[in-house]
Design an enzyme around this catalytic site. Structure first.
Site, PDB file in Angstrom:
ATOM      1  N   ASP A 119      -3.087  -2.961  -1.911  1.00  0.00           N
ATOM      2  CA  ASP A 119      -4.208  -3.800  -1.498  1.00  0.00           C
ATOM      3  C   ASP A 119      -3.752  -4.945  -0.610  1.00  0.00           C
ATOM      4  O   ASP A 119      -2.679  -5.527  -0.804  1.00  0.00           O
ATOM      5  CB  ASP A 119      -4.889  -4.356  -2.756  1.00  0.00           C
TER       6      ASP A 119
ATOM      7  N   GLU B 282      -3.471  -0.706   2.742  1.00  0.00           N
ATOM      8  CA  GLU B 282      -4.699  -1.275   3.298  1.00  0.00           C
ATOM      9  C   GLU B 282      -4.262  -2.419   4.211  1.00  0.00           C
ATOM     10  O   GLU B 282      -3.993  -3.528   3.748  1.00  0.00           O
ATOM     11  CB  GLU B 282      -5.625  -1.801   2.201  1.00  0.00           C
TER      12      GLU B 282
END
Length: 718
Positions: A399, A452
């Site tokens: 993330d 990401e």
């Protein structure tokens, strides 16, 4: 034992209690010293002899006993007449091995969780739990829990060399016992912390760690583990179903499904839908439901919200039995400042930076790991390996990588500290990401990592030895942003923004990309996917079907968030189930059927996946911005039938002649306007025949019908 020892023990400030407590030789005599708060009398049983201990001061008792080679137990009598006999934890020697100490000190212990945390074990024939925690700047650390009435005086731990680690073996404790560490800092009062390497935790809002015996699980997925590498390479079909476990489906009374229930319902559904992988929003233990797991504190604990650790293993195993890979959303970029967590863990800024310009995320009100500290970097790298090795997950989606790569991420010009060269790159975070990827790919066969990352940072999915960060794949955030901007526009205006659909191909092969329609696109007022679409109800559904057809035809692996596959009207709400009742509507059923067929077509058609990350697998055929038409070809390896994808993003049917790369019949293998999907069934009659002659720079051409707001995919039939 000096008076200074006595004072330190009585005030719970002794940093080497094992030097004093237990049985020790003084000359030729053995003495037993015990610290037993609230006891009226204490007796030591040494061998077969019972020796009453004399109260020295307060809860401190001592007496001469037989030779120290004998083991001993203690019996305490209390004012209410209660009697408690227990193994003295201070009779046990050190457990942490020299190699563990060396690797922890060096910051290179790749199996850190096997040294730290709470381990159910047996020592000298006595069952109990070994506790170990890193708190280098503490004056004293104790294990506390119901077993010692949360009294930090009772079980102070041993300082292990110069590693900063504290340890103790507590007889009688086992799976399910609650505990925390009471930490006495250099200045100020003691405080309680959960275990950073705890394998279990209480259900929030309770905050204690829970002893969990994670050893001995009998895995039954050897066949999957032996072959998964072949299913996760960049030339294989990867279609990911992103899931928030707490809201995918709920039982009666809005009860969350358990890991075991999800192993039946979710796995069966994802397999039926044709997805290749499941991706779970973070399941590392987290205190606040509203963070969706993106503010984790128990990095080594699967959340108890759905069951104990072995039940999560059973969920992973069920996925593997169904031929599905499991990807975990992993959050090494920040952590919340909750009092029981990592913040100022030992009274100092241990895991985080002290300076908020480096150590505080303004966007998320969270703290940033100090990647420059070797022990912190090792804590996170080992955590990545932990999920691969202990839970057999197949991938990690990392993330918010962009927030880690740049020191000025989402900061004002005067609210960040440049790197040593005066730049904005976070060298320490970059080194950590490289080290993590090297460790994971180097030590565990067949896994994948996905970043990401929302900027143009070079080489995210390039191997480290070739100058990259070493990820296997990267989310294509640019593609997602551009194409959603386009499809949300009224078709009458799309001709002015045709580049939003075509420009992403210019960089589509600069990384190994995943095309993500994730949870972030259907929350916070952005609306559901079907709500984003313009027009009346029929046009909304046609737009969405055309977009999904374009997405599955476009180069790149696929990711779709739950609920988007059947076009639920409502925006995602983590507190309730998906709107499964929406599937009573034929248009929703049609979208679900389309996504299922797209998945199967993508998996069964090499031209649509083998060169997802290779420019030789793609060729533009034609673009007509004024009519919002686009067509392109996809290619696999030699011998694979080529495909042609044609899209019409206006509500007007078009007859269109386009070039094709080979002669023969071209079979219409998917048409998003088919009646089975809720469309008008304007098809091309099964196949179209090519005509010789240069067209769009290709040697053959076909004339096709492209229905209004539709995508049509053809496959070559030689």
């Amino acid at each position: 034992m000096t008076q200074a020892d006595v004072e330190a023990l009585l005030h719970a400030r002794h940093d080497r209690p094992f030097d004093v407590l237990g049985v020790h030789m003084s000359g030729r005599k053995a003495w037993c010293v015990a610290l037993v708060p609230d006891a009226e009398d204490v007796t030591a049983t040494v061998g077969r002899k019972k020796v009453p201990l004399t109260r020295l001061e307060g809860p401190l008792f001592a007496a001469q006993v037989p030779n120290s080679k004998f083991t001993h137990k203690l019996t305490a009598t209390y004012a209410d007449g209660a009697i408690w006999t227990f193994e003295d934890p201070y009779r046990f020697g050190p457990i942490l091995q020299e190699m563990d100490q060396y690797l922890i000190g060096e910051g290179s212990h790749r199996q850190l969780w096997r040294a730290l945390g709470a381990h159910v074990t047996e020592l000298d024939g006595v069952a109990g739990t070994h506790f170990a925690v890193w708190a280098p700047n503490a004056v004293r650390v104790s294990v506390v829990g119901d077993f010692n009435v949360w009294d930090g005086r009772r079980h102070p731990m041993r300082r292990v060399g110069v590693t900063g680690v504290w340890e103790i073996f507590l007889p009688g404790l086992g799976d399910g016992d609650l505990y925390k560490y009471e930490i006495a800092p250099r200045d100020g009062a003691p405080f309680l912390k959960a275990d950073p390497v705890g394998f279990g935790a209480q259900h929030p809002p309770e905050t204690s760690s829970v002893v969990r015996d994670i050893s001995g699980y009998r895995w039954n997925d050897a066949d999957w583990m032996a072959t998964r590498a072949g299913a996760q390479q960049r030339d294989k079909p990867i279609s990911v179903y992103e899931v928030h476990l707490g809201s995918w489906r709920r039982a009666e009374g809005n009860r969350r499904l358990s890991y075991k229930e999800l192993a039946e319902d979710l796995i069966g559904y994802a397999k039926w839908m044709g997805f290749t992988h499941l991706e779970f929003l973070p399941i590392s233990e987290f205190p606040f439901d509203g963070s969706w797991g993106y503010q984790p504190l128990g990095m080594y604990a699967p959340t108890i919200r759905f069951g104990p650790p072995d039940d999560f293993r059973a969920l992973v195993e069920a996925a593997h039995a169904a031929g599905l890979g499991v990807i975990l959303d992993w959050v090494p970029g920040h952590f919340p400042s909750d009092a029981h967590g990592l913040a100022t863990f030992d009274g100092t800024h241990l895991y985080e930076h002290a300076d908020p310009r480096e150590g505080f995320h303004q966007d998320w009100n969270t703290l940033i790991y100090n990647y420059g500290r070797s022990e912190v970097k090792n804590y996170l790298t080992a955590n990545a390996l932990y999920w691969f090795e202990e839970y057999h997950v197949d991938g990690l989606r990392v993330d918010a990588v962009a927030s880690m790569l740049y020191r000025d991420y989402s900061r004002a010009h005067d609210a960040w500290i440049p790197n040593r060269d005066g730049g904005r790159e976070n060298y320490e975070a970059i080194d950590f990401l490289k080290e993590m990827n090297i460790a994971c790919y180097g030590q565990v066969d067949g896994i994948m990592t996905v970043a990401e990352e929302s900027t143009a940072f070079p080489g995210v999915s390039t191997p480290v030895d070739a100058g990259g960060l070493g990820f296997g794949f990267k989310w294509n955030m640019g593609w997602m942003n551009d194409t959603l901007r386009y499809i949300e526009k009224d078709p009458i205006h799309r001709k002015y923004d045709h580049h939003l659909m075509t420009f992403p191909i210019d960089y589509s092969f600069s990384e190994n990309f995943v095309l993500p329609i994730s949870h972030d696109e259907v929350v916070h007022g952005k609306g559901s996917m079907i709500e984003k679409m313009p027009g009346n109800e029929w046009e909304k559904f046609a737009n969405l079907r055309a977009y999904y057809g374009f997405m599955w035809g476009h180069p790149g692996k696929k990711l779709l968030f739950m609920g988007c596959e059947f076009a639920q009207w409502s925006e995602w709400n983590h507190d309730v189930s998906l709107d499964w009742d929406a599937l009573h509507g034929p248009l929703q059923q049609g979208v679900q059927a389309l996504v299922r067929d797209l998945n199967h077509l993508y998996r069964d058609t090499p031209a649509l996946h083998r060169r997802d990350c290779d420019p030789s697998g793609f060729r533009w055929i034609a673009n007509d911005p004024d009519l919002s038409l686009t067509a392109f070809a996809r290619f696999g390896e030699d011998g694979d039938a080529a495909c042609v994808v044609a899209c019409n993003f206006t509500p007007v049917e078009r007859r269109w002649r386009i070039g094709v790369p080979a002669s023969g019949s071209w079979q219409e293998v998917l048409n998003t306007d088919a009646s089975a999907y809720g469309g008008g069934d304007r098809t091309n009659g099964g196949t179209v025949q090519s005509r010789e002659g240069d067209w769009d720079g290709l040697p053959q051409s076909v004339e096709i019908t492209v229905p209004p707001l539709a995508t049509v995919i053809f496959r070559h039939q030689p």
